[in-house]
Write a protein that holds these residues in place. Sequence first.
Motif, PDB file in Angstrom:
ATOM      1  N   ASN A 166       0.961  -1.210   0.013  1.00 37.89           N
ATOM      2  CA  ASN A 166      -0.091   0.103   0.082  1.00 37.89           C
ATOM      3  C   ASN A 166       0.912   1.396   0.023  1.00 37.89           C
ATOM      4  O   ASN A 166       0.577   2.314   0.790  1.00 37.89           O
ATOM      5  N   THR A 167       2.069   1.233  -0.873  1.00 37.69           N
ATOM      6  CA  THR A 167       2.668   2.480  -1.111  1.00 37.69           C
ATOM      7  C   THR A 167       2.328   3.234  -2.216  1.00 37.69           C
ATOM      8  O   THR A 167       1.851   2.672  -3.150  1.00 37.69           O
ATOM      9  N   ASP A 168       2.854   4.381  -2.166  1.00 42.62           N
ATOM     10  CA  ASP A 168       2.490   5.112  -3.371  1.00 42.62           C
ATOM     11  C   ASP A 168       3.564   5.042  -4.496  1.00 42.62           C
ATOM     12  O   ASP A 168       3.308   5.401  -5.790  1.00 42.62           O
ATOM     13  N   ASN A 169       4.743   4.508  -4.097  1.00 47.60           N
ATOM     14  CA  ASN A 169       5.545   4.177  -4.913  1.00 47.60           C
ATOM     15  C   ASN A 169       6.336   2.576  -4.472  1.00 47.60           C
ATOM     16  O   ASN A 169       6.025   2.516  -3.264  1.00 47.60           O
ATOM     17  N   MET A 196       5.218  -6.925  -4.028  1.00 49.97           N
ATOM     18  CA  MET A 196       4.571  -5.564  -4.169  1.00 49.97           C
ATOM     19  C   MET A 196       2.961  -6.052  -3.757  1.00 49.97           C
ATOM     20  O   MET A 196       2.500  -6.944  -4.458  1.00 49.97           O
ATOM     21  N   ARG A 197       2.304  -5.167  -2.929  1.00 49.52           N
ATOM     22  CA  ARG A 197       0.983  -5.425  -2.541  1.00 49.52           C
ATOM     23  C   ARG A 197       0.169  -4.304  -2.686  1.00 49.52           C
ATOM     24  O   ARG A 197       0.455  -3.579  -1.599  1.00 49.52           O
ATOM     25  N   ASP A 198      -0.596  -4.086  -3.696  1.00 45.03           N
ATOM     26  CA  ASP A 198      -1.195  -2.922  -3.777  1.00 45.03           C
ATOM     27  C   ASP A 198      -0.579  -1.801  -4.031  1.00 45.03           C
ATOM     28  O   ASP A 198      -0.852  -0.765  -3.158  1.00 45.03           O
ATOM     29  N   ARG A 233       7.589  -9.288  -7.961  1.00 44.16           N
ATOM     30  CA  ARG A 233       5.889  -9.663  -8.368  1.00 44.16           C
ATOM     31  C   ARG A 233       4.935  -9.271  -7.361  1.00 44.16           C
ATOM     32  O   ARG A 233       5.353  -8.748  -6.268  1.00 44.16           O
ATOM     33  N   GLY A 234       3.680  -9.299  -7.853  1.00 42.09           N
ATOM     34  CA  GLY A 234       2.758  -8.872  -6.793  1.00 42.09           C
ATOM     35  C   GLY A 234       1.543  -7.938  -7.578  1.00 42.09           C
ATOM     36  O   GLY A 234       1.214  -8.293  -8.680  1.00 42.09           O
ATOM     37  N   THR A 235       1.090  -6.940  -6.982  1.00 41.61           N
ATOM     38  CA  THR A 235       0.110  -6.308  -7.629  1.00 41.61           C
ATOM     39  C   THR A 235      -0.004  -4.826  -7.529  1.00 41.61           C
ATOM     40  O   THR A 235       0.670  -4.144  -6.844  1.00 41.61           O
ATOM     41  N   SER A 236      -0.477  -4.197  -8.747  1.00 37.90           N
ATOM     42  CA  SER A 236      -0.201  -2.801  -8.817  1.00 37.90           C
ATOM     43  C   SER A 236      -1.642  -2.075  -9.029  1.00 37.90           C
ATOM     44  O   SER A 236      -2.651  -2.491  -9.644  1.00 37.90           O
ATOM     45  N   THR A 237      -1.932  -0.976  -8.200  1.00 42.08           N
ATOM     46  CA  THR A 237      -2.951  -0.257  -8.186  1.00 42.08           C
ATOM     47  C   THR A 237      -3.114   0.922  -9.514  1.00 42.08           C
ATOM     48  O   THR A 237      -4.151   1.510  -9.684  1.00 42.08           O
ATOM     49  N   SER A 238      -2.316   0.774 -10.145  1.00 43.95           N
ATOM     50  CA  SER A 238      -1.865   1.528 -11.384  1.00 43.95           C
ATOM     51  C   SER A 238      -1.902   0.757 -12.624  1.00 43.95           C
ATOM     52  O   SER A 238      -1.118  -0.140 -12.655  1.00 43.95           O
TER      53      SER A 238
END
Length: 298
Positions: A166-169, A196-198, A233-238
């Motif tokens: 849940n970070t901005d970058n 990366m998590r969201d 690996r993980g997820t991107s909110t962008s």
Amino acid sequence: MDVDTWIQFYELNGLIVIGGGTLDGQGAAFWSHDLGSQGPGLPVNLMFQKVNNALVRKLSSVNPKGFHISVVQCNNIRLYNLRITAPADSPNTDGIHISRSNLVKIARSEIATGDDCIGMIQGSTAISIKNVKCGPGHGISIGSLGKYENEADVRGVVVKNCTLSNTDNGLRIKTMRGPKATASRASSIIFQDIIMRDVKNPIIIDQEYNAHGKNQANPSPVKISDVHFINVRGTSTSPVAVQVACSRIVPCQNLQFYNINLDYVGKPRKALPPTCTSTCTFATGLSYGGIQKPPACH
């Protein structure tokens, strides 16, 4: 001393700091005041300056007025088992801020704050960051670079086995533009085995940082080369999970992307696909291997 600080260790060799207590900067009373970019720097909770051969373990820092921890002009300093905490909206509360220091090792720590979890600016060399949990915050950042006169290079940074939530970058390199920006280099950088998590911008090289007003006509003079993103690996909110925006006068060179596996979890935006994409400008010598999601850009 470069900035105000609450507790400072200065010009020491062989320092050992082992605790279990908490440094509470009580910053909430100050965060609501808009000091502006020209305002005085707020005190750092804990500063190490001109400290050599040091070990720091089992400390907690909460709610600083400014940065949590600063490492300045140090050589061979190890920071382990730290707990760093401030609200996501607390301004300029960098977790660990490193400058003009060599052989800094950070490991087995948790950082949740309002700015960079770890920030490395000019003169950061031989930096090792391993097994760190970051979030919320602005991620793990190199830069801003190009800000200071006769700025020292950044080289030999390894970030490994870290989780960002849940970070901005996520993993970021940022350099300044403008007529006063100075030429320096960032090279030999490895980001490996990262989850990366969201995360909003999982991988980002931004050489258009502060690109507004008069700065738009002045590309960044900072040279970025030999940067490796391996097993991310993980997820991107962008929708744009990999953003590479390099300088048009000194393009990035030799960027490697190996096993990049990022899924988009944000709401699809108009005219954008519901899957992640990549963008790359002014980069040469791009290399790819293994999984590439989002698809590689050339």
